[in-house]
Design a protein around this motif. Structure first.
Motif, mmCIF file in Angstrom:
data_model
loop_
_atom_site.group_PDB
_atom_site.id
_atom_site.type_symbol
_atom_site.label_atom_id
_atom_site.label_comp_id
_atom_site.label_asym_id
_atom_site.label_seq_id
_atom_site.Cartn_x
_atom_site.Cartn_y
_atom_site.Cartn_z
ATOM 1 N N UNK A 62 0.817 -1.220 0.000
ATOM 2 C CA UNK A 62 0.000 0.000 0.000
ATOM 3 C C UNK A 62 0.849 1.267 0.000
ATOM 4 N N UNK A 63 2.048 1.225 0.551
ATOM 5 C CA UNK A 63 2.853 2.435 0.591
ATOM 6 C C UNK A 63 3.621 2.675 -0.698
ATOM 7 N N UNK A 64 3.887 1.638 -1.451
ATOM 8 C CA UNK A 64 4.660 1.801 -2.683
ATOM 9 C C UNK A 64 3.820 1.664 -3.933
ATOM 10 N N UNK A 65 2.916 0.711 -3.932
ATOM 11 C CA UNK A 65 2.220 0.386 -5.163
ATOM 12 C C UNK A 65 0.945 1.148 -5.416
ATOM 13 N N UNK B 52 -4.644 6.491 2.313
ATOM 14 C CA UNK B 52 -4.658 7.522 3.349
ATOM 15 C C UNK B 52 -3.330 7.573 4.102
ATOM 16 N N UNK B 53 -2.751 6.431 4.517
ATOM 17 C CA UNK B 53 -1.437 6.500 5.168
ATOM 18 C C UNK B 53 -0.352 7.079 4.273
ATOM 19 N N UNK B 54 -0.363 6.727 2.980
ATOM 20 C CA UNK B 54 0.651 7.269 2.075
ATOM 21 C C UNK B 54 0.575 8.787 2.022
ATOM 22 N N UNK B 55 -0.632 9.323 1.952
ATOM 23 C CA UNK B 55 -0.804 10.774 1.917
ATOM 24 C C UNK B 55 -0.375 11.407 3.242
ATOM 25 N N UNK B 56 -0.662 10.737 4.347
ATOM 26 C CA UNK B 56 -0.243 11.263 5.645
ATOM 27 C C UNK B 56 1.275 11.368 5.721
ATOM 28 N N UNK B 57 1.982 10.339 5.268
ATOM 29 C CA UNK B 57 3.432 10.374 5.372
ATOM 30 C C UNK B 57 4.055 11.406 4.447
ATOM 31 N N UNK B 58 3.396 11.704 3.345
ATOM 32 C CA UNK B 58 3.884 12.804 2.521
ATOM 33 C C UNK B 58 3.783 14.120 3.302
ATOM 34 N N UNK B 59 2.699 14.290 4.054
ATOM 35 C CA UNK B 59 2.553 15.515 4.846
ATOM 36 C C UNK B 59 3.600 15.584 5.959
ATOM 37 N N UNK B 60 3.964 14.425 6.538
ATOM 38 C CA UNK B 60 5.016 14.407 7.556
ATOM 39 C C UNK B 60 6.349 14.821 6.942
ATOM 40 N N UNK B 61 6.638 14.312 5.743
ATOM 41 C CA UNK B 61 7.871 14.698 5.069
ATOM 42 C C UNK B 61 7.912 16.181 4.765
ATOM 43 N N UNK B 62 6.797 16.717 4.292
ATOM 44 C CA UNK B 62 6.734 18.157 3.996
ATOM 45 C C UNK B 62 6.984 18.979 5.257
ATOM 46 N N UNK B 63 6.373 18.559 6.370
ATOM 47 C CA UNK B 63 6.538 19.299 7.613
ATOM 48 C C UNK B 63 7.967 19.191 8.136
ATOM 49 N N UNK C 243 8.777 4.096 3.551
ATOM 50 C CA UNK C 243 8.236 5.293 4.175
ATOM 51 C C UNK C 243 9.029 6.518 3.749
ATOM 52 N N UNK C 244 10.342 6.383 3.561
ATOM 53 C CA UNK C 244 11.158 7.507 3.102
ATOM 54 C C UNK C 244 10.741 7.935 1.702
ATOM 55 N N UNK C 245 10.390 6.968 0.859
ATOM 56 C CA UNK C 245 9.927 7.295 -0.488
ATOM 57 C C UNK C 245 8.637 8.100 -0.435
ATOM 58 N N UNK C 246 7.748 7.749 0.465
ATOM 59 C CA UNK C 246 6.492 8.492 0.582
ATOM 60 C C UNK C 246 6.706 9.851 1.239
#
Length: 294
Positions: free
Chosen positions: A21-24, A28-39, A124-127
């Motif tokens: 789900x995180x790569x392929x 919702x979790x993938x989008x959340x982790x993108x927001x964590x990276x942005x922050x 997770x780093x990719x997301x």
């Protein structure tokens, strides 16, 4: 004279991952982790320390990744093009410091100069950083194969001071992660990991709720106690056929369960289900420093 502002620790995150789900696929979790990276980029986070679910050491040992040019292990059911070109950036100086902190706390810690990143950490780093490079360097810490929750809580508490130095601490595991209880047919036949032809089993729903209650209704030292007790939950062994995907929860409880964390709220952030019985729940422990104090 005005009193000096109290230091504010960075939040701690628990990353619950599944198969693809995180790569392929988007989720919702993938989008959340993108927001964590942005922050994290916006706030100038200097490094990330992670404990995953697929690397553990035997005996009393714990290891810290020290490979200056780590590769990525293959990911089942995911086309290599989705992750092959992503460039990892290890933080070797911080890894050396982590080893020193662990040894000072009594751990038999040693470097591992050949460790390659496994999907529980690099996906997770990719997301978080959806370019082709880890924008913030990372340190990977192993688990210990005895899977003692108190041992891993102490690992987290030992590294907790780094939260005051603009370092993120992340645990990567699973809320409900028992490969023996998953429904694989939709994935094998149609590559559909999100198919839910039937509702999750009662064991999965009960333990998933116990995880949410533990993390969102407790903080400070109580968090450490209730997370350790989850391994005695009557549905624990059904929810976790092996201990490897749970133990990072003990690690983050140690990092976010000090007395100074007693007033810091913990929150449910995102979730998805896979393969009927696999729950991928994301938690944030503590808060980002308020913008007006930065």
């Amino acid at each position: 004279m005005a009193a000096a502002a109290k230091r504010h620790p960075t939040p701690v995150f628990l990353f619950s991952h599944g198969t693809t789900m995180m790569l392929g696929e988007e989720s919702e979790p993938a989008e959340f982790w993108r927001s964590v990276g942005d922050e994290a980029l916006r706030r100038g986070i200097r490094s990330i320390i992670m404990m995953g679910a697929h690397w553990e050491c035997t005996g009393d040992k714990i290891q810290v990744a020290m490979n200056p040019n780590p590769q990525k292990t293959p990911v089942a059911y995911v086309a290599p093009r989705r992750y092959a070109n992503f460039e990892l950036t290890p933080d070797i100086p911080l890894a050396n410091r982590v080893i020193g902190m662990l040894r000072k706390a009594g751990f038999d810690a040693e470097p591992n100069p050949t460790f390659n990143f496994i999907h529980d950490t690099f996906l997770i780093l990719i997301r978080m950083f959806p370019t082709e490079k880890t924008n913030i360097p990372a340190v990977i810490v192993s688990a210990n194969a005895r899977f003692d929750p108190y041992y891993h809580i102490k690992v987290g508490s030992t590294l907790r001071p780094l939260r005051y130095e603009n370092v993120l601490i992340i645990g990567s595991g699973g809320t409900v992660h028992n490969l023996y209880r998953n429904h694989w047919m939709q994935m094998v036949l149609h590559r559909d990991n999100f198919a839910q032809p039937t509702p999750p089993g009662q064991f999965a729903l009960e333990f998933r709720q116990a995880m949410e209650d533990a993390f969102t209704m407790n903080c400070g030292p109580m968090l450490r106690r209730v997370v350790a007790r989850l391994m005695k939950h009557p549905m624990y062994r059904d929810a976790h056929g092996t201990d490897d995907h749970f133990i990072s929860a003990a690690f983050v409880a140690g990092a976010a369960g000090d007395q100074e964390d007693a007033d810091a709220p913990n929150a449910f952030r995102a979730e998805c289900w896979e393969l009927v019985n696999m729950a991928n729940t994301q938690f944030q422990l503590g808060l980002w420093e308020p913008a007006e104090r930065r």
